[in-house]
Structures are given as structure tokens and as C-alpha cells.
Design an enzyme around this catalytic site. Sequence first.
Site, PDB file in Angstrom:
ATOM      1  N   GLY A 172     193.517 -67.498  54.678  1.00 25.24           N
ATOM      2  CA  GLY A 172     194.565 -66.829  55.444  1.00 25.24           C
ATOM      3  C   GLY A 172     194.221 -65.367  55.604  1.00 25.24           C
ATOM      4  N   GLY A 173     194.885 -64.711  56.518  1.00 23.32           N
ATOM      5  CA  GLY A 173     194.629 -63.296  56.758  1.00 23.32           C
ATOM      6  C   GLY A 173     195.205 -62.429  55.653  1.00 23.32           C
ATOM      7  N   SER A 174     194.866 -61.171  55.686  1.00 23.60           N
ATOM      8  CA  SER A 174     195.403 -60.199  54.742  1.00 23.60           C
ATOM      9  C   SER A 174     196.935 -60.178  54.830  1.00 23.60           C
ATOM     10  CB  SER A 174     194.828 -58.822  55.101  1.00 23.60           C
ATOM     11  OG  SER A 174     195.268 -57.844  54.206  1.00 23.60           O
ATOM     12  N   SER A 175     197.602 -60.106  53.707  1.00 25.61           N
ATOM     13  CA  SER A 175     199.069 -60.077  53.613  1.00 25.61           C
ATOM     14  C   SER A 175     199.742 -61.350  54.120  1.00 25.61           C
ATOM     15  CB  SER A 175     199.661 -58.860  54.342  1.00 25.61           C
ATOM     16  OG  SER A 175     199.285 -57.668  53.691  1.00 25.61           O
ATOM     17  N   GLY A 227     200.020 -63.979  52.192  1.00 22.00           N
ATOM     18  CA  GLY A 227     200.683 -64.573  51.038  1.00 22.00           C
ATOM     19  C   GLY A 227     199.820 -65.523  50.225  1.00 22.00           C
ATOM     20  N   LYS A 228     198.507 -65.505  50.445  1.00 22.75           N
ATOM     21  CA  LYS A 228     197.617 -66.412  49.717  1.00 22.75           C
ATOM     22  C   LYS A 228     197.699 -66.226  48.202  1.00 22.75           C
ATOM     23  CE  LYS A 228     193.909 -64.692  51.406  1.00 22.75           C
ATOM     24  NZ  LYS A 228     194.542 -63.615  52.211  1.00 22.75           N
ATOM     25  N   ASP A 265     188.530 -60.884  47.213  1.00 18.51           N
ATOM     26  CA  ASP A 265     188.860 -59.540  46.721  1.00 18.51           C
ATOM     27  C   ASP A 265     188.152 -59.256  45.394  1.00 18.51           C
ATOM     28  OD1 ASP A 265     190.500 -59.104  48.877  1.00 18.51           O
ATOM     29  OD2 ASP A 265     192.381 -59.171  47.765  1.00 18.51           O
TER      30      ASP A 265
END
Lengths: 174, 174, 174, 174
Positions: free
Chosen positions: B4-7, B9-10, B31
Site C-alpha cells: 500500500g502507499g504511504s499513510s 495504514g499498512k 522502512d
Amino acid sequence: MLNGGSSSGKTGIARCLQTLLPEPWIRIGVDDLVDALPPSLLDTDSGISFGQHGEVAVSGGFRAIEAAWMAGLAAMARAGARIIVDEVFLGGAASQERTRAHLDSLQVLWVGVHCEPAIAAAREMARGDRATGMAASQALMVHQDVVYDIEVDTSHTESLDCARLVADRCAVLQ
Amino acid sequence: MLNGGSSSGKTGIARCLQTLLPEPWIRIGVDDLVDALPPSLLDTDSGISFGQHGEVAVSGGFRAIEAAWMAGLAAMARAGARIIVDEVFLGGAASQERTRAHLDSLQVLWVGVHCEPAIAAAREMARGDRATGMAASQALMVHQDVVYDIEVDTSHTESLDCARLVADRCAVLQ
Amino acid sequence: MLNGGSSSGKTGIARCLQTLLPEPWIRIGVDDLVDALPPSLLDTDSGISFGQHGEVAVSGGFRAIEAAWMAGLAAMARAGARIIVDEVFLGGAASQERTRAHLDSLQVLWVGVHCEPAIAAAREMARGDRATGMAASQALMVHQDVVYDIEVDTSHTESLDCARLVADRCAVLQ
Amino acid sequence: MLNGGSSSGKTGIARCLQTLLPEPWIRIGVDDLVDALPPSLLDTDSGISFGQHGEVAVSGGFRAIEAAWMAGLAAMARAGARIIVDEVFLGGAASQERTRAHLDSLQVLWVGVHCEPAIAAAREMARGDRATGMAASQALMVHQDVVYDIEVDTSHTESLDCARLVADRCAVLQ
């Protein structure tokens, strides 16, 4: 493979090595594994737990995941990654043997990071993010019968200067 | 494998999964790899760099280490670790193929974590620790032609409820 | 003055307010005070302590410093700083009265930040850095008999949208 | 009031003081103020900005908030809080005068925290969370014409031992 007690300065040396060494090295440590654990393995009887006075207790559930994790780091290295591993051999020589069993066919520089217990304890107080007692209790224990290629002591030497000694040995090896 | 993209909620979903799933799962993400990199691969032309408006540029030096890192995660899994990987497929389907190539013989659940671009951008502002623009720019891009086993959307569903859907699929698989 | 339970979304709203409001506002919260405390006031009978299940116990030693701290925030505001305070009124109306006593002659917007207990608990699990139980136990308690100028609910509304409602009220006030 | 350049060891000394001093002291520093700022005052011409090589530029918008913040810390102290302030006098004596103007009627121990520029730079590399160059550029500058009650040097003395010297002076004062 940097081995030393809590607050001995391993991470500082590892960061300096990343700057000093001409090739890109990644930095991974047992703290990263602890951060990755589920709640069920933290502070419980089946995982790793940290006592009020800095003592660390490790059980089979943690050992199993740690073994898989070390096998993974070895595979990363075999796939071409240069890795600075930041370790705490709570079991001394036994921990080293367990670790070494995963590192077959890899070139490993075993680095002992020493720090006098009282000085490590003083730095533990200054950093303020570790349980009081961990530094002193681990300072000598983690080096028990461990065999090193090179040993440094951060008690009276800056991390950067210790890292320079290690980097020089890396240069010779390659 | 959460993508999923940044922010989006992964990480929240991954943490909830660690609590929901009966077996111990560790949580590792790209990360962590970025945190492990040397300064020479951060914000430079030869590594990974983050622009003022949230754009991410990746070069060959990063790709090489990322490949070794993924090979290592696969080896951890083969050695018995259950791993929740927190990924951002910047290249969409091409990233998925690159990743899949390492996961041979492993059982993988591909999970798409969607979030509407405007909502991801709002959460990016609320968390305050990511470059503004990253959430919106990645929200759709990372899912381009990626094939999933299950897809969740955090736009109007809590991370915990999304995690429940994923956990149910894990239970079926095992 | 934002008041809400743990994991209710106060900090997210505060960050969004900093972006939305045209003038510079600084963001200070009781968490900053806790971070500033000496070990002798943390997890001890004479300070503030956090139980295994999220309960918070506060004693006279903490109360004395908290009062001086709030007097200081009021002085900052009188000296011209615009401050978004991120608070947890563990004592409900009594906490509000104690706080109000320091804010004489200042313009204060009292903002209630609500979140349904089950949703706050779900977000607590997703963030993973708070003791389990804190969110649920504080969700209703902190609002007991507190009087607000405006109330928002993050249960089904993004922090940014809640912040917009608050920012609109700030605009009217000035 | 601890004044020293980046990576000189102020925070470590402050933490040790909190343990050594018999009364509860809280620890607040200019880093906390920077963390509290809105995006509009960070890395912009109207606030405080941090250059690629560790240089810090401060403008009027930051100065105004900093003055209110220091007035607030003084009010906290007048209200009974004992405070260890962790400061960086970028303007040397001029910064000290600006600070002193807020501290009327308060008992202040001015502590100079020295560290040789090369050693501070080495520690900056080892910690890895500050822009390279900040330590060296600030090491001497922040002490220019500042008048101290006591001066310590962390170059070859542990933070805890420096803190002991400071604590002894506090004991005499009270």
C-alpha cells in the site's frame, strides 16, 4: 559481527563504519528483531522479557525466531549484501557457536566491543532509554569465551576511532 | 505481503495482525531497510532519495540491496519464521514480479491495502512525520496492475477490522 | 485546549490545526511533561505510574509539577505564544477547573475530542506504542462533566476534518 | 541552564542530573520547542531552518516564539518547578543576555558544556540523527563570551562525571 553489551557503543561504531567503509553496508541488529516481535513474544514467558533491573530472559519461542532471523541475514549476505550485525551474545561462546552455524561460506569479521561495566552503566543513565542495570549486567558476560578477530574498547576511545580500527581490518580482508 | 502507499495504514494492520493471529508473526518492512542504509545510499543519486513533495527516486544501488534483503526475508520464512512484510510497490506490477521471484516455494498471501488519496493525505498531515505529498502520490500508483489474494480499504474501515479480514484468510490458508 | 482520552486522535488534530491555522501555533501536551520527568517521578508512588492494563495513577508529586507546568504554559500564552494544548483530563470536570484556574485573562477554546471506546482501543492496538487498555479506560472518563466550546468525534471523521471544525471556531473568536 | 553545541553531551548530563539530584527536576530543551513548531516555522525563511551542512538559520518569527517560550519556562520555575534547561546559545553572549532577561528573581546556575569540535563531530557521526557539520560548527561559537558559574568538558569525561560536578554546585547553592 559486532558483539557487546547494552550501552557498550556497538550502534555508534556501526554507524561510523557505514560512513568510513567505501562500499555500502547495511546495519541490522538484534534490537530490530525485538522491535519486529509480536506482543505475544514480548515480556512473556514464551518470548523475550526484560526485568526491572535490566536482566533479560529468553525462552524457546524467541530462540526459534532468532535462528530463522539469523539464517535470513546469512542469506542476505550470500545474495550480495554487506551487513554490519549489532549483536548481544547473552550466552557468550554458546551464542557465538549458534550464530556461526548460520554463517557457513561467508566471510565474517568477529568484533568484540568492550566497555568497562561502570562506564557502560554511566552511559546507560545518560541515554535514559534502557532499563537500569542492563549495561552493567551484560558488560562482561557477553564476551565470555567468545573468540574475536579484533577487539575494541569504547571506555576511553571514541566510537569513530574504534570504527577506524575495524575498518582497517575490513580493508585487509577484502 | 501487505502492499500500500504511504499513510495507507499498512503498519497499523500489521500490528493488529500480530495480535490477532494465534501464531507468532514478525513484522518487517521496507522502512526498516531504509533505516538500515548507509548515508551513501540515502538522499543521493546512487541510492534512494525523498523529494520535497514526497516523490521517491530509487536507483540501482538501492535496487541491488533491496534484492538481497528480499532474498533474506524469503530465507527467514523458509527457515520457519512467519513474516508480515510491509511493502510499497512503487513500480506496481513490476515490483510485484521482482518480489515474487524471491518467494519461490513459500506460501504468500498478497494483500492490497487501499486508501483514498485524499484520506491518505489527510492522515499524512495528522501524523506529521512524512514528507507532504508522499501519500497522495503513491495511493494509486502502488496498486497498478498488482494482483491480490485479498484487498482491504482503510478509508472508512479501522485497521483492526481490515486486519480481521486478512486474518480470516490466513486461517483458511493454513 | 484539546481534551480527550489516549488514542482519541488529539495529536493528529493538533498537527492538522498547525497546518490549517494562518498564524503560527505551537503544540504542547501532557506527554511532553511526562517525557520531561525525572525517573523518581515515573512509575513510582510519588509521581505518575502506568499500570499493565493502561490505568494511570497520579500522586501529589506529579500534581505539583503539573500545576507549575500549566502556570508556565499560561505565561507563554500571555507573552504572545499561541498554544495548542493536548490534554487528558483524568479527573474530568475537576481537572478542567484546576486547569482553568491557571488561564486567567487568556482566551481559551475548550475542545472535546471524543472517540468511541472500542474504536480508540482498536487504534491503540494499531499504533502499538501505548499500554493496552489505556484508550478504553479513558475514552469516557476524561469528558465527565467537562464543559466545551466545541466537540468533535474522530470515530468516523478524519482528524483533518475535525481540525477544520475547530479552526473555523478559532477564526470566529479572533 | 546547560549551554553547549550540538552533540556536546548536554542531554546526557541533564538526564544524569535528574538521577543525581535529590529533588525532582524536569528537563526541557530548545529541541522540545523545535518539535512543537508548526510546519510554517520549520525550514522556512520565517522560522528556523537547518542547512545541509549543519548550519542553523533563525529568523524573527522563531525569535518571537522562543522569547514567549523562555518567559513560560521562567514562570514554571517561579511556580515552583525545578528545571534543567538544555540550550544552544547560537549567538553566544547575546543569547545569554536575551535569556537572562527572562530569569529575573530566579536562581540560575549557568553551566558551560564544552566538547572539542572534532570529538563532537565524531559523536555526531556515531549518533546518526543530526545533520553532519552541526556539531563542529557550534562547538566553539555557542560559548563566545558567555559567562558561566561552572564549566564542564565531555571530551574526556563521562556525562555522569560532568553531572556530578554540576550537582555538587547545585548542592552548595541551595
